[in-house]
Design a protein around this motif. Structure first.
Motif, PDB file in Angstrom:
ATOM      1  N   GLY A  27       7.175   7.955 -16.303  1.00  0.00           N
ATOM      2  CA  GLY A  27       8.626   7.822 -16.323  1.00  0.00           C
ATOM      3  C   GLY A  27       9.152   7.256 -15.018  1.00  0.00           C
ATOM      4  O   GLY A  27      10.310   7.476 -14.649  1.00  0.00           O
ATOM      5  N   ALA A  28       8.315   6.493 -14.322  1.00  0.00           N
ATOM      6  CA  ALA A  28       8.706   5.905 -13.035  1.00  0.00           C
ATOM      7  C   ALA A  28       9.658   4.737 -13.253  1.00  0.00           C
ATOM      8  O   ALA A  28       9.529   3.989 -14.221  1.00  0.00           O
ATOM      9  CB  ALA A  28       7.468   5.430 -12.272  1.00  0.00           C
ATOM     10  N   ASN A  29      10.619   4.595 -12.319  1.00  0.00           N
ATOM     11  CA  ASN A  29      11.485   3.416 -12.365  1.00  0.00           C
ATOM     12  C   ASN A  29      11.316   2.551 -11.118  1.00  0.00           C
ATOM     13  O   ASN A  29      12.008   1.564 -10.945  1.00  0.00           O
ATOM     14  CB  ASN A  29      12.950   3.806 -12.590  1.00  0.00           C
ATOM     15  N   LEU A  30      10.376   2.949 -10.236  1.00  0.00           N
ATOM     16  CA  LEU A  30      10.089   2.169  -9.030  1.00  0.00           C
ATOM     17  C   LEU A  30       8.605   2.285  -8.702  1.00  0.00           C
ATOM     18  O   LEU A  30       8.075   3.388  -8.563  1.00  0.00           O
ATOM     19  CB  LEU A  30      10.909   2.679  -7.841  1.00  0.00           C
ATOM     20  N   VAL A  31       7.944   1.137  -8.584  1.00  0.00           N
ATOM     21  CA  VAL A  31       6.583   1.088  -8.068  1.00  0.00           C
ATOM     22  C   VAL A  31       6.688   0.648  -6.622  1.00  0.00           C
ATOM     23  O   VAL A  31       7.195  -0.437  -6.327  1.00  0.00           O
ATOM     24  CB  VAL A  31       5.693   0.113  -8.872  1.00  0.00           C
ATOM     25  N   LEU A  32       6.260   1.527  -5.727  1.00  0.00           N
ATOM     26  CA  LEU A  32       6.279   1.222  -4.302  1.00  0.00           C
ATOM     27  C   LEU A  32       4.835   1.010  -3.861  1.00  0.00           C
ATOM     28  O   LEU A  32       4.023   1.924  -3.930  1.00  0.00           O
ATOM     29  CB  LEU A  32       6.906   2.372  -3.505  1.00  0.00           C
ATOM     30  N   VAL A  33       4.524  -0.215  -3.453  1.00  0.00           N
ATOM     31  CA  VAL A  33       3.188  -0.540  -2.973  1.00  0.00           C
ATOM     32  C   VAL A  33       3.222  -0.519  -1.450  1.00  0.00           C
ATOM     33  O   VAL A  33       3.979  -1.264  -0.823  1.00  0.00           O
ATOM     34  CB  VAL A  33       2.729  -1.919  -3.481  1.00  0.00           C
ATOM     35  N   ALA A  34       2.403   0.368  -0.867  1.00  0.00           N
ATOM     36  CA  ALA A  34       2.283   0.446   0.588  1.00  0.00           C
ATOM     37  C   ALA A  34       1.001  -0.279   0.974  1.00  0.00           C
ATOM     38  O   ALA A  34      -0.098   0.237   0.776  1.00  0.00           O
ATOM     39  CB  ALA A  34       2.249   1.901   1.049  1.00  0.00           C
ATOM     40  N   ASP A  35       1.156  -1.504   1.480  1.00  0.00           N
ATOM     41  CA  ASP A  35      -0.011  -2.321   1.807  1.00  0.00           C
ATOM     42  C   ASP A  35       0.397  -3.408   2.793  1.00  0.00           C
ATOM     43  O   ASP A  35       1.274  -4.224   2.487  1.00  0.00           O
ATOM     44  CB  ASP A  35      -0.583  -2.938   0.534  1.00  0.00           C
ATOM     45  N   ASP A  36      -0.251  -3.423   3.942  1.00  0.00           N
ATOM     46  CA  ASP A  36       0.119  -4.373   4.991  1.00  0.00           C
ATOM     47  C   ASP A  36      -0.090  -5.829   4.575  1.00  0.00           C
ATOM     48  O   ASP A  36       0.701  -6.699   4.934  1.00  0.00           O
ATOM     49  CB  ASP A  36      -0.664  -4.080   6.271  1.00  0.00           C
ATOM     50  N   ILE A  37      -1.133  -6.110   3.810  1.00  0.00           N
ATOM     51  CA  ILE A  37      -1.415  -7.489   3.397  1.00  0.00           C
ATOM     52  C   ILE A  37      -0.416  -7.945   2.340  1.00  0.00           C
ATOM     53  O   ILE A  37       0.215  -8.998   2.462  1.00  0.00           O
ATOM     54  CB  ILE A  37      -2.857  -7.618   2.877  1.00  0.00           C
ATOM     55  N   LEU A  38      -0.242  -7.145   1.293  1.00  0.00           N
ATOM     56  CA  LEU A  38       0.644  -7.538   0.197  1.00  0.00           C
ATOM     57  C   LEU A  38       2.106  -7.603   0.637  1.00  0.00           C
ATOM     58  O   LEU A  38       2.876  -8.398   0.094  1.00  0.00           O
ATOM     59  CB  LEU A  38       0.486  -6.575  -0.980  1.00  0.00           C
ATOM     60  N   ALA A  39       2.473  -6.812   1.620  1.00  0.00           N
ATOM     61  CA  ALA A  39       3.861  -6.822   2.107  1.00  0.00           C
ATOM     62  C   ALA A  39       4.272  -8.213   2.601  1.00  0.00           C
ATOM     63  O   ALA A  39       5.457  -8.547   2.591  1.00  0.00           O
ATOM     64  CB  ALA A  39       4.040  -5.796   3.223  1.00  0.00           C
ATOM     65  N   GLU A  40       3.295  -9.030   2.988  1.00  0.00           N
ATOM     66  CA  GLU A  40       3.566 -10.377   3.514  1.00  0.00           C
ATOM     67  C   GLU A  40       3.289 -11.485   2.498  1.00  0.00           C
ATOM     68  O   GLU A  40       3.462 -12.657   2.818  1.00  0.00           O
ATOM     69  CB  GLU A  40       2.695 -10.615   4.757  1.00  0.00           C
ATOM     70  N   ASP A  41       2.847 -11.159   1.299  1.00  0.00           N
ATOM     71  CA  ASP A  41       2.398 -12.166   0.336  1.00  0.00           C
ATOM     72  C   ASP A  41       3.332 -12.211  -0.879  1.00  0.00           C
ATOM     73  O   ASP A  41       3.117 -11.524  -1.878  1.00  0.00           O
ATOM     74  CB  ASP A  41       0.960 -11.851  -0.092  1.00  0.00           C
ATOM     75  N   LYS A  42       4.361 -13.042  -0.789  1.00  0.00           N
ATOM     76  CA  LYS A  42       5.379 -13.132  -1.852  1.00  0.00           C
ATOM     77  C   LYS A  42       4.802 -13.648  -3.170  1.00  0.00           C
ATOM     78  O   LYS A  42       5.243 -13.234  -4.245  1.00  0.00           O
ATOM     79  CB  LYS A  42       6.542 -14.035  -1.419  1.00  0.00           C
ATOM     80  N   VAL A  43       3.815 -14.544  -3.118  1.00  0.00           N
ATOM     81  CA  VAL A  43       3.215 -15.075  -4.338  1.00  0.00           C
ATOM     82  C   VAL A  43       2.527 -13.952  -5.112  1.00  0.00           C
ATOM     83  O   VAL A  43       2.745 -13.790  -6.319  1.00  0.00           O
ATOM     84  CB  VAL A  43       2.224 -16.223  -4.023  1.00  0.00           C
ATOM     85  N   HIS A  71      11.942   8.422   3.241  1.00  0.00           N
ATOM     86  CA  HIS A  71      12.863   9.560   3.190  1.00  0.00           C
ATOM     87  C   HIS A  71      14.308   9.136   2.931  1.00  0.00           C
ATOM     88  O   HIS A  71      15.169   9.984   2.724  1.00  0.00           O
ATOM     89  CB  HIS A  71      12.750  10.398   4.471  1.00  0.00           C
ATOM     90  N   LYS A  72      14.567   7.829   2.915  1.00  0.00           N
ATOM     91  CA  LYS A  72      15.895   7.315   2.598  1.00  0.00           C
ATOM     92  C   LYS A  72      16.033   6.985   1.109  1.00  0.00           C
ATOM     93  O   LYS A  72      17.085   6.544   0.668  1.00  0.00           O
ATOM     94  CB  LYS A  72      16.185   6.060   3.428  1.00  0.00           C
ATOM     95  N   ALA A  73      14.955   7.194   0.343  1.00  0.00           N
ATOM     96  CA  ALA A  73      14.977   6.875  -1.093  1.00  0.00           C
ATOM     97  C   ALA A  73      16.020   7.723  -1.807  1.00  0.00           C
ATOM     98  O   ALA A  73      16.210   8.894  -1.500  1.00  0.00           O
ATOM     99  CB  ALA A  73      13.597   7.109  -1.701  1.00  0.00           C
ATOM    100  N   SER A  74      16.661   7.108  -2.769  1.00  0.00           N
ATOM    101  CA  SER A  74      17.636   7.824  -3.597  1.00  0.00           C
ATOM    102  C   SER A  74      16.901   8.801  -4.516  1.00  0.00           C
ATOM    103  O   SER A  74      15.820   8.496  -5.016  1.00  0.00           O
ATOM    104  CB  SER A  74      18.404   6.810  -4.448  1.00  0.00           C
ATOM    105  N   PRO A  75      17.494   9.966  -4.768  1.00  0.00           N
ATOM    106  CA  PRO A  75      16.879  10.902  -5.724  1.00  0.00           C
ATOM    107  C   PRO A  75      16.714  10.291  -7.119  1.00  0.00           C
ATOM    108  O   PRO A  75      15.895  10.736  -7.897  1.00  0.00           O
ATOM    109  CB  PRO A  75      17.855  12.078  -5.762  1.00  0.00           C
ATOM    110  N   LYS A  76      17.515   9.249  -7.425  1.00  0.00           N
ATOM    111  CA  LYS A  76      17.423   8.585  -8.719  1.00  0.00           C
ATOM    112  C   LYS A  76      16.172   7.708  -8.827  1.00  0.00           C
ATOM    113  O   LYS A  76      15.793   7.310  -9.917  1.00  0.00           O
ATOM    114  CB  LYS A  76      18.665   7.730  -8.968  1.00  0.00           C
ATOM    115  N   GLN A  77      15.567   7.404  -7.679  1.00  0.00           N
ATOM    116  CA  GLN A  77      14.354   6.594  -7.691  1.00  0.00           C
ATOM    117  C   GLN A  77      13.159   7.491  -8.013  1.00  0.00           C
ATOM    118  O   GLN A  77      12.832   8.398  -7.259  1.00  0.00           O
ATOM    119  CB  GLN A  77      14.151   5.888  -6.354  1.00  0.00           C
ATOM    120  N   LYS A  78      12.535   7.220  -9.152  1.00  0.00           N
ATOM    121  CA  LYS A  78      11.340   7.952  -9.573  1.00  0.00           C
ATOM    122  C   LYS A  78      10.151   7.087  -9.177  1.00  0.00           C
ATOM    123  O   LYS A  78       9.822   6.109  -9.858  1.00  0.00           O
ATOM    124  CB  LYS A  78      11.383   8.213 -11.077  1.00  0.00           C
TER     125      LYS A  78
END
Length: 157
Positions: A27-43, A71-78
Motif C-alpha cells: 500500500g505504498a505511495n512513495l518508493v524512496l531509493v537511497a543510492d549514491d549512484i542512482l541519485a545522479e543518474d536521471k536516465v 524525518h521531514k516526510a509527510s505522514p501521508k507518505q507511505k
C-alpha cells in the motif's frame, strides 16, 4: 516519524517486483531509493519510474540526503525504502533512519561471494552488516515476493 512501511535490499533497485508487486502489497505511495549512484543518474531513474504502479511516486536520494530529509516526510507518505546493499541500510540506520526490519530480495552472485539462497549471494562485509543490523534489533529476512516464506538471513549464513 516517517511512515516507512518496509525496507528492501535489492541490487536491481526498482524493477517489476518492487515497482508493482511490493508497492501494491504494502500500500505504498512513495518508493524512496537511497543510492549514491542512482541519485545522479536521471536516465536510470526515468527507466525505473516506468515500472511503478499507478499513483506511486518516486524519490532518488543519496544516502546522506536520505538521512538528512527522511524525518521531514509527510505522514501521508507511505514509504517503501529501497537500497542496493546492506552497507547502505546500515549507514542509514547509523544515520538515524528508523528502519524496523529489512527484506532482502536480491544480491547477485559475483566472484568472491557466497550464495546463501537462490537470489542472494553475500561477501564477508555483507555478512558483517547483516549481523550488525540484527544486533541493533533489526530483523533481516530473505523474501523475493510477498507470497514467499520469510527466511531469517542469519540462519542462511
Amino acid at each position: 516519524m516517517p511512515n516507512i512501511l518496509a525496507t528492501r535490499i535489492d541490487n536491481r533497485l526498482v524493477h517489476g517486483q518492487v515497482g508493482m508487486t511490493w508497492t501494491s502489497w504494502l500500500g505504498a505511495n512513495l518508493v524512496l531509493v537511497a543510492d549514491d549512484i542512482l541519485a545522479e543518474d536521471k536516465v536510470q531513474q526515468n527507466l525505473m519510474d516506468m515500472v511503478l504502479a499507478d499513483g506511486v511516486q518516486s524519490r532518488y536520494f543519496s544516502v546522506q540526503k536520505t538521512i538528512d530529509v527522511i524525518h521531514k516526510a509527510s505522514p501521508k507518505q507511505k514509504i517503501f525504502l529501497v537500497c542496493r546493499t546492506p552497507q547502505t541500510v546500515l549507514a542509514l540506520v547509523e544515520g538515524g533512519v528508523p528502519i524496523s526490519a529489512v527484506n532482502v530480495g536480491n544480491l547477485h552472485f559475483a566472484e568472491g561471494k557466497k550464495q546463501i539462497d537462490k537470489t542472494v549471494s553475500v561477501t564477508e562485509d555483507d555478512i558483517r552488516c547483516f549481523k550488525a543490523l540484527v544486533e541493533k534489533g533489526i530483523p533481516c529476512t530473505v523474501q523475493g515476493i510477498p507470497a514467499d516464506a520469510k527466511k531469517d538471513i542469519l540462519s542462511l549464513l
